[in-house]
Design an enzyme around this catalytic site. Structure first.
Site, mmCIF file in Angstrom:
data_model
loop_
_atom_site.group_PDB
_atom_site.id
_atom_site.type_symbol
_atom_site.label_atom_id
_atom_site.label_comp_id
_atom_site.label_asym_id
_atom_site.label_seq_id
_atom_site.Cartn_x
_atom_site.Cartn_y
_atom_site.Cartn_z
ATOM 1 C CG ASP A 196 -2.104 0.997 1.114
ATOM 2 O OD1 ASP A 196 -2.158 1.371 0.029
ATOM 3 O OD2 ASP A 196 -2.704 1.097 2.193
ATOM 4 C CG ASP A 230 -8.130 4.414 0.581
ATOM 5 O OD1 ASP A 230 -7.896 3.238 0.753
ATOM 6 O OD2 ASP A 230 -7.188 5.237 0.822
ATOM 7 C CD GLU A 255 -0.330 5.324 -4.302
ATOM 8 O OE1 GLU A 255 -1.295 4.117 -4.521
ATOM 9 O OE2 GLU A 255 -0.034 5.355 -3.059
#
Length: 818
Positions: free
Chosen positions: A407, A484, A410
Site C-alpha cells: 500500500d 479507497d 504510488e
C-alpha cells in the site's frame, strides 16, 4: 533600487511570452536499416521503428541522433521482444515496411505513419508528432467512424472512454472518487481502439506523466508525454481478444495465483490485536461462512515500522499464524515503502549503511512524512535494493505468512505534492533518472521486489501479493484493488466498468473493496456489494477506522444469511473461476469481461457498463440502487438460462427480471457446462470429495464442450506438467438423444475426489431421462453408489454419477418429449 532580477524574462507578461513552441517532426532525411529495426533521421529527432512481434510495431521518438535506443522499461517482459524480419520498400515520397501481418507506410515529406492489415485496411494512422524543448511530446492519432475506446487501466467513468480525457500519474486519492477525477493509483498508458476497419491498441511506455485526450477533437485523439522518449507500441490483431492477448505478450500475463487467494478475504483498518483476529476467525468458522484470508492493516506494526509486530498488540504472531493456518486462514499483512527514520531501527540502519534509499543528486536522502512519521524510501529501480527488500520478507515467511499487501506505493507522501519530490534521483541500474521521469514505475518496482522476494523465500509455494499502485506489467507480480472507495451505491456501480477496463488493460486479477472502505455501509448495500464481489476476480471486504463494521454478520441474521449465500456461490464455482485464472495466465484474456469482448458485433453492448460476463458462460447483472427489486437485463445473441428460475430466454433482447434482496440476476449461456465443488470453509483442492458438472444444454441444438483445468493450487508443479486438462463434451445424436463423453487432454495431477457427478438442468421431463446401460437408483441411494443416475425431484434435475477412477467415458443419453 532594482537589480537585474527586475528584467528577468519570466517577468515579461506579454501575451504568449511564456508559450512553449513545439517543433513538428518533419522531413525524413535519412533511413538506416539496422539488424531488426529501422532508424529514421528527421529534423532534430530520431525515430526507431521495430517489429517486436509479428503484430506489434514499436516506434520510439528520441532527441538523440547518435545511437538508437532500443532498451525498454520494466513494463516490457524481457523475454517477449523477439525482433521480426520485415521487408523494406522505399519510394520517393514514402517508405513501406512489411511483415506477413502488417504493412507500415511512412510519409517522408511530412512525417506521418500508417499501419494496414493483411487485407489492406487502414488500422492505425499517426498524423503528427510535435516535440518541445522542455521534453514534452504530443502525438495526434486519427479517429475513425463507428469507433469506441477501452482500456486506460484504472479510470472512472463508463466503459467506452470516447469523449474523455485522462491523466496517467499514480496518485493517492482518498477522496473524492468521482468521474471528474482523472488519475488514481494505477497508470496504464494503453488505449484499445475499435473502429469500422478493425482494432488495435496503443501502449505508450513512458512512466512519467502522460495525458490521453479523447475529447478535444472529432478527427484525432491526442497523447501527450511530459518528459522522456515517446515510446509507442501499436498492437494489432483480428479481434479485441487478439489485441489484448498480444498486449500481454508484450507486458506479461498474470502468474497462476495460489488457489486460496481466490477465496473470500476479510479486512479492516484495523484489526487491532491478536485476540480480535483470533475471535474474528473463530466467528467465521462458527457461523460456517467461508473465508481464506484475514488482512492486517498498519496497526499490527510497532509504531508503523515495516517488518515488525507490535509485541503488545500481537504477543505471539507466529502462534497466531500457525493456529489460524490449521483452520484454513492465511494472514496477509500490509507493507508500505516508507521506512521510519530511526537510528535504533534495524531496517533503517541497514538501508543507510548499504545505500538503499532514494536521494537527491547532491547525495542527501529524501525524507517524506507518512504513517511512521519522517521516513526514507527504498530505491526499487536498483536491483540490489530490490533484492534487499525482498529478502527482508523472511521476517514474514519465517512465521508462515504467504501473502503480502503493498500500500502507499504510488508513492504517497503527506506533503503538498502528495508524492516524492520530483527532483529525487533513481539510480535505475546505472542510467539515473529523476522521480518525475519514473514516478509511475515506483509502485510496480516495489511490488516486483516483494513478489520476487516472497517467491524465493517460499520456494515451492506460490505467494500472493496485493498492490494499490502499479504500471503496465504489474500483473506479472500482483493482484490490484481499486483503492479507497466509499460505501456509496455509486461507487459500487463505478467499480464495474473500471474493473472491466482494467481487465482489458492486462490486470486480470483485480477487485474493489466490498462494502466500501470509507463512510458507513448500510445492510442493503453490504448484501448487494457482497453479491457482486463474489463474482469478481479479487474478493475482499475492507472498511476504515471509525466506520460501521461490515463483517457479514454485523446487520443481523437475514443479512448474514444473504452474504453467506453469496460467498458460498463463489466457493461452489471455484473450479470454473480457477480455470479462468489459468486461461488468463496463458492467453491474457480477462476473467471478467464486458459483453463487447464476446459480442463485438452487437451495437447494444459497446458501452454496456452495468453488466459483465464471468468467462463467456455466466452473465452477471448486479443491483446498484437501494430498494430496487427488478432490473432491466440485456441478453446477447443465443439462448440464456436464468440461474435462479431455470427459465430459458432468447438473446438479443432486453428483459425485466426479478431481483429481490436475496437474488442478484445471473444468467447462464445455454450449453454451458459449469464445474462445481462442494462448498468448503476454505479453499483446498486436496480435500475435494466430489467434482460436479452442471449442464445447461438439454435438449440440444448444437455440440457443447468445456475444458477444466486442475492442479494442486499451491505449488509450482503445474510448470513441470503437474496439472490436468479435463474435457467434457455433449453432442446431439437425434432430437431426443445425446452423447456425453469426457477424457483427459493432459494428465499430471492426482485428484482427491472419488466421483464425478453430471447434473442435467433445464429438463422439461426429467422423469423420462435415461442413461443407457446404467442403473437408475433412488436419489437418496446415489450418494452411496459408485455409479448410477437418479432424479433429484427437489430441483427437477437428473444427476449422473461415475467413479473418478474412470479417466474417460462415453454415455448415451435419451429423454422423452415434453
Amino acid at each position: 533600487m532594482q537589480t537585474s532580477e527586475s528584467i528577468h524574462p519570466d517577468k515579461n507578461t506579454e501575451k504568449g511570452s511564456k508559450t512553449q513552441h513545439g517543433r513538428q517532426v518533419g522531413t525524413v532525411r535519412q533511413v538506416l536499416q539496422r539488424s531488426g529495426y529501422l532508424e529514421l533521421l528527421c529534423d532534430g529527432v530520431a525515430i526507431v521503428l521495430q517489429f517486436v512481434h509479428p503484430q506489434i510495431l514499436r516506434m520510439r521518438v528520441t532527441g538523440s541522433l547518435v545511437v538508437a535506443n532500443t532498451s525498454s522499461t520494466a513494463a516490457v517482459a524481457l523475454t517477449s521482444v523477439v525482433p521480426v524480419e520485415a521487408t523494406l520498400f522505399e519510394d520517393e515520397g514514402y517508405l513501406q515496411w512489411a511483415t506477413d501481418f502488417l504493412l507500415v507506410k511512412i510519409y517522408k515529406e511530412r512525417f506521418k505513419l500508417e499501419v494496414y492489415d493483411v487485407e489492406g485496411k487502414l488500422i492505425y494512422s499517426l498524423e503528427s508528432i510535435v516535440s518541445f524543448a522542455n521534453g514534452q511530446t504530443i502525438a495526434q492519432v486519427s479517429k475513425f467512424s463507428l469507433e469506441h475506446f477501452y482500456g486506460l487501466g484504472e479510470k472512472t467513468g463508463f466503459l467506452d472512454k470516447n469523449g474523455e480525457k485522462y491523466n496517467m500519474w499514480n496518485s493517492d486519492v482518498y477522496a473524492p472518487h468521482v468521474p471528474e477525477i482523472k488519475a488514481l493509483y494505477v497508470s496504464i498508458p494503453y488505449v484499445l481502439h475499435t473502429h469500422q476497419n478493425g482494432v488495435y491498441a496503443l501502449f505508450i511506455d513512458n512512466p512519467s506523466e502522460s495525458v490521453f485526450d479523447l475529447q478535444s477533437s472529432s478527427d484525432t485523439y491526442q497523447i501527450q508525454t511530459a518528459v522522456g522518449d515517446f515510446d509507442a507500441y501499436c498492437i494489432t490483431g483480428k479481434t479485441m481478444k487478439d489485441v489484448i492477448s498480444n498486449y500481454t505478450v508484450l507486458t506479461g500475463k498474470i502468474p497462476l495465483p495460489p488457489a486460496w487467494s481466490l477465496g473470500y478475504h476479510q479486512s479492516r483498518y484495523s484489526y487491532m490485536n491478536q485476540e480480535e483476529v483470533v475471535d474474528l476467525a473463530k466467528t467465521f468458522r462458527e457461523k460456517g461462512i467461508p473465508c481464506d484470508a484475514i488482512h492486517l492493516d498498519i496497526h499490527y506494526m510497532n509504531e508503523y515500522r515495516v517488518f515488525t509486530f507490535d509485541n503488545g498488540r500481537f504477543p505471539n504472531p507466529q502462534g497466531m499464524v500457525r493456529t489460524l493456518g490449521e483452520q484454513g486462514f492465511h494472514i496477509v499483512p500490509i507493507v508500505d515503502p516508507g521506512v521510519k527514520r530511526d537510528p535504533r531501527y534495524e531496517i533503517y540502519r541497514e538501508g543507510i549503511a548499504e545505500d538503499h534509499f532514494c536521494k537527491y543528486i547532491e547525495g542527501n536522502i529524501f525524507y517524506g512524512h507518512v504513517w511512521p512519521g519522517e521516513s526514507a524510501f527504498p530505491d526499487f529501480s536498483d536491483d540490489l535494493t530490490s533484492a534487499w527488500w525482498g529478502e527482508k520478507h523472511k521476517f514474514y515467511t519465517d512465521i508462515g505468512i504467504q501473502g503480502i499487501w503493498n500500500d502507499m506505493n504510488e508513492p504517497a507522501v503527506f506533503n503538498t505534492t502528495k508524492t516524492m519530490d520530483l527532483e529525487v534521483i533513481h539510480r535505475n541500474q546505472g542510467q539515473p533518472k529523476t522521480h518525475f521521469e519514473m514516478h509511475n514505475l515506483y509502485g510496480m518496482l516495489m511490488t516486483r521486489a516483494t513478489y520476487e522476494g516472497m517467491k524465493t523465500l517460499l520456494k515451492d509455494q506460490r505467494p500472493f501479493i496485493l498492490t494499490r499502485a502499479g504500471y503496465a506489467g504489474v500483473q506479472r507480480y500482483a493482484a490490484v484493488w481499486t483503492g479507497d472507495n466509499r460505501s456509496f451505491w455509486e461507487h459500487m456501480e463505478m467499480s464495474v466498468p473500471m474493473l472491466l477496463n482494467m481487465g482489458m488493460s492486462g490486470l486480470a486479477f483485480a477487485g474493489a473493496d466490498v462494502g466500501g472502505f470509507a463512510h458507513d455501509v448500510t445492510a442493503e448495500l453490504l448484501v448487494r456489494w457482497t453479491q457482486l464481489g463474489a463474482l469478481l476476480p479479487f474478493f475482499r471486504n475492507h472498511s476504515a477506522l471509525d466506520t460501521a463494521r461490515q463483517e457479514p454478520w454485523q446487520f443481523g441474521d437475514k443479512v448474514e444469511s444473504l452474504c453467506k449465500s453469496a460467498i458460498q456461490l463463489r466457493y461452489q464455482w471455484l473450479p470454473y473461476l480457477y480455470t479462468l485464472f489459468f486461461e488468463a495466465s496463458q492467453t491474457g484474456i480477462p476473467i471478467i469481461r464486458p459483453l463487447v469482448l464476446e459480442y463485438p458485433e452487437d451495437p447494444n453492448v459497446t458501452n454496456l457498463s452495468d453488466q459483465f460476463l464471468l468467462g463467456k458462460d455466466i452473465l452477471v447483472a448486479p443491483i446498484f440502487r437501494p430498494s430496487m427489486y427488478k432490473r432491466l437485463v440485456y441478453l446477447p445473441k443465443g439462448r440464456w438460462v436464468n440461474y435462479w428460475s431455470m427459465e430459458e430466454c432468447e438473446g438479443e433482447a432486453y428483459r425485466v427480471v426479478d431481483a429481490p434482496l436475496e437474488i442478484m440476476p445471473i444468467f447462464i449461456r445455454k450449453g454451458a457446462i459449469l464445474p462445481e465443488h462442494p462448498v468448503a470453509q476454505s479453499v483446498s483442492f486436496q480435500n475435494v470429495e466430489t467434482l460436479s458438472f452442471a449442464i445447461y444444454g438439454v435438449p440440444l441444438d448444437q455440440p457443447y464442450r468445456y475444458t477444466l483445468y486442475e492442479d494442486d493450487g499451491v505449488s509450482y508443479n503445474h510448470l513441470q506438467g503437474g496439472s490436468n486438462l479435463f474435457e467434457v463434451s455433449l453432442e446431439p445424436v437425434s432430437v431426443n438423444q445425446a452423447r456425453l463423453s469426457y477424457r483427459y487432454l493432459q494428465y499430471g495431477y492426482q485428484v482427491s475426489y472419488s466421483s464425478r457427478v453430471f447434473k442435467f438442468k433445464t429438463l422439461k421431463t426429467p422423469e423420462r431421462f435415461v442413461v443407457r446401460g446404467m442403473k437408475r437408483v433412488e436419489f437418496a441411494e446415489l450418494a452411496h453408489s459408485e455409479q448410477g443416475y437418479a432424479l433429484n425431484s427437489s430441483k427437477n434435475e437428473v444427476w449422473v454419477k461415475l467413479s473418478a477412477d474412470l479417466s474417460a467415458a462415453v454415455l448415451e443419453l435419451e429423454w422423452g418429449e415434453g
